[in-house]
Design a protein around this motif. Structure first.
Motif, PDB file in Angstrom:
ATOM      1  N   LEU A   7     -49.036 -13.612 -65.532  1.00  0.00           N
ATOM      2  CA  LEU A   7     -50.165 -13.559 -64.506  1.00  0.00           C
ATOM      3  C   LEU A   7     -50.004 -12.193 -63.458  1.00  0.00           C
ATOM      4  O   LEU A   7     -50.857 -11.464 -62.960  1.00  0.00           O
ATOM      5  CB  LEU A   7     -50.199 -14.713 -63.383  1.00  0.00           C
ATOM      6  N   GLU A   8     -48.881 -12.049 -62.868  1.00  0.00           N
ATOM      7  CA  GLU A   8     -48.895 -10.851 -62.200  1.00  0.00           C
ATOM      8  C   GLU A   8     -48.466  -9.487 -62.732  1.00  0.00           C
ATOM      9  O   GLU A   8     -48.683  -8.440 -62.199  1.00  0.00           O
ATOM     10  CB  GLU A   8     -47.373 -11.000 -61.312  1.00  0.00           C
ATOM     11  N   GLY A  45     -49.632 -18.872 -51.515  1.00  0.00           N
ATOM     12  CA  GLY A  45     -49.774 -17.475 -51.440  1.00  0.00           C
ATOM     13  C   GLY A  45     -49.103 -16.557 -51.789  1.00  0.00           C
ATOM     14  O   GLY A  45     -48.910 -15.543 -51.273  1.00  0.00           O
ATOM     15  N   GLN A  46     -47.781 -16.907 -52.225  1.00  0.00           N
ATOM     16  CA  GLN A  46     -46.692 -16.018 -52.681  1.00  0.00           C
ATOM     17  C   GLN A  46     -46.721 -15.342 -53.926  1.00  0.00           C
ATOM     18  O   GLN A  46     -46.629 -14.267 -54.077  1.00  0.00           O
ATOM     19  CB  GLN A  46     -45.246 -16.496 -52.324  1.00  0.00           C
ATOM     20  N   PHE A  47     -47.218 -16.111 -55.126  1.00  0.00           N
ATOM     21  CA  PHE A  47     -47.148 -15.566 -56.281  1.00  0.00           C
ATOM     22  C   PHE A  47     -48.548 -16.107 -56.800  1.00  0.00           C
ATOM     23  O   PHE A  47     -49.114 -17.044 -56.299  1.00  0.00           O
ATOM     24  CB  PHE A  47     -45.983 -15.994 -57.165  1.00  0.00           C
ATOM     25  N   ALA A  48     -48.835 -15.384 -57.902  1.00  0.00           N
ATOM     26  CA  ALA A  48     -50.230 -15.751 -58.406  1.00  0.00           C
ATOM     27  C   ALA A  48     -50.243 -17.245 -58.955  1.00  0.00           C
ATOM     28  O   ALA A  48     -51.489 -17.978 -59.179  1.00  0.00           O
ATOM     29  CB  ALA A  48     -50.294 -14.786 -59.785  1.00  0.00           C
ATOM     30  N   LEU A  49     -49.146 -17.738 -59.238  1.00  0.00           N
ATOM     31  CA  LEU A  49     -49.159 -19.450 -59.704  1.00  0.00           C
ATOM     32  C   LEU A  49     -49.898 -20.147 -58.585  1.00  0.00           C
ATOM     33  O   LEU A  49     -50.499 -21.170 -58.741  1.00  0.00           O
ATOM     34  CB  LEU A  49     -47.793 -19.960 -59.943  1.00  0.00           C
ATOM     35  N   ASP A  59     -54.948 -15.829 -72.706  1.00  0.00           N
ATOM     36  CA  ASP A  59     -55.778 -15.230 -73.750  1.00  0.00           C
ATOM     37  C   ASP A  59     -54.994 -13.989 -74.459  1.00  0.00           C
ATOM     38  O   ASP A  59     -55.502 -13.357 -75.412  1.00  0.00           O
ATOM     39  CB  ASP A  59     -57.197 -14.870 -73.474  1.00  0.00           C
ATOM     40  N   ASP A  60     -53.867 -13.621 -74.123  1.00  0.00           N
ATOM     41  CA  ASP A  60     -53.188 -12.505 -74.670  1.00  0.00           C
ATOM     42  C   ASP A  60     -51.739 -13.110 -75.234  1.00  0.00           C
ATOM     43  O   ASP A  60     -50.808 -13.182 -74.435  1.00  0.00           O
ATOM     44  CB  ASP A  60     -52.806 -11.350 -73.733  1.00  0.00           C
ATOM     45  N   VAL A  61     -51.672 -13.552 -76.564  1.00  0.00           N
ATOM     46  CA  VAL A  61     -50.619 -14.260 -76.999  1.00  0.00           C
ATOM     47  C   VAL A  61     -49.429 -13.294 -77.047  1.00  0.00           C
ATOM     48  O   VAL A  61     -48.226 -13.508 -76.697  1.00  0.00           O
ATOM     49  CB  VAL A  61     -50.848 -14.609 -78.508  1.00  0.00           C
ATOM     50  N   ASP A  62     -49.601 -11.970 -77.430  1.00  0.00           N
ATOM     51  CA  ASP A  62     -48.519 -10.865 -77.536  1.00  0.00           C
ATOM     52  C   ASP A  62     -47.768 -10.774 -76.051  1.00  0.00           C
ATOM     53  O   ASP A  62     -46.657 -10.826 -75.610  1.00  0.00           O
ATOM     54  CB  ASP A  62     -48.934  -9.661 -77.891  1.00  0.00           C
ATOM     55  N   ALA A  63     -48.580 -10.784 -75.075  1.00  0.00           N
ATOM     56  CA  ALA A  63     -48.324 -10.612 -73.588  1.00  0.00           C
ATOM     57  C   ALA A  63     -47.583 -12.001 -73.439  1.00  0.00           C
ATOM     58  O   ALA A  63     -46.598 -11.936 -72.470  1.00  0.00           O
ATOM     59  CB  ALA A  63     -49.332 -10.309 -72.706  1.00  0.00           C
TER      60      ALA A  63
END
Length: 125
Positions: A7-8, A45-49, A59-63
């Protein structure tokens, strides 16, 4: 940790993704943000989770695969005694994306410890 990296920093280099993972590990080590990696990563509020819709789609399997690889390497690295670890961003416990440079977070004072890819890394005391 893999989800946070995805995510980040999914568009970043392995070094940039490793640096994001290190920030989480530094926070865990300090115990200021929680006593487990999960509690650190889900602190409000600290990380994207904590700010991403819970039904987001990978949606980006390689990533995603790369994020898992980086997370695994990070966890292995942080299982070592501190003197045996290598570090990309020593002491960094915060970061933000450079796209926010016009309106940086209030804690971003002075020069960053490092700039890697699209992220600026800081130690906030």
């Amino acid at each position: 940790l893999a989800t946070t990296i995805y995510l980040e920093a999914r568009g970043e280099s392995v070094m940039g993704q490793t640096a994001v993972a290190e920030v989480a590990q530094h926070r865990l080590e300090s115990k200021q943000w929680g006593n487990s990696l999960c509690s650190v990563l889900t602190a409000p509020g600290q990380f994207a989770l904590s700010t991403t819709n819970k039904v987001f789609v990978v949606d980006d399997v390689d990533a995603w695969r790369q994020a898992w690889m980086v997370a695994g390497m990070s966890m292995l690295q942080w299982s070592l005694p501190p003197q045996m670890r290598t570090s990309v961003v020593p002491n960094a416990d915060h970061f933000f994306a450079s796209e926010m440079i016009a309106n940086p977070p209030s804690w971003a004072k002075g020069q960053p410890l490092a700039v890697i890819g699209d992220h600026r890394f800081y130690r906030v005391d």
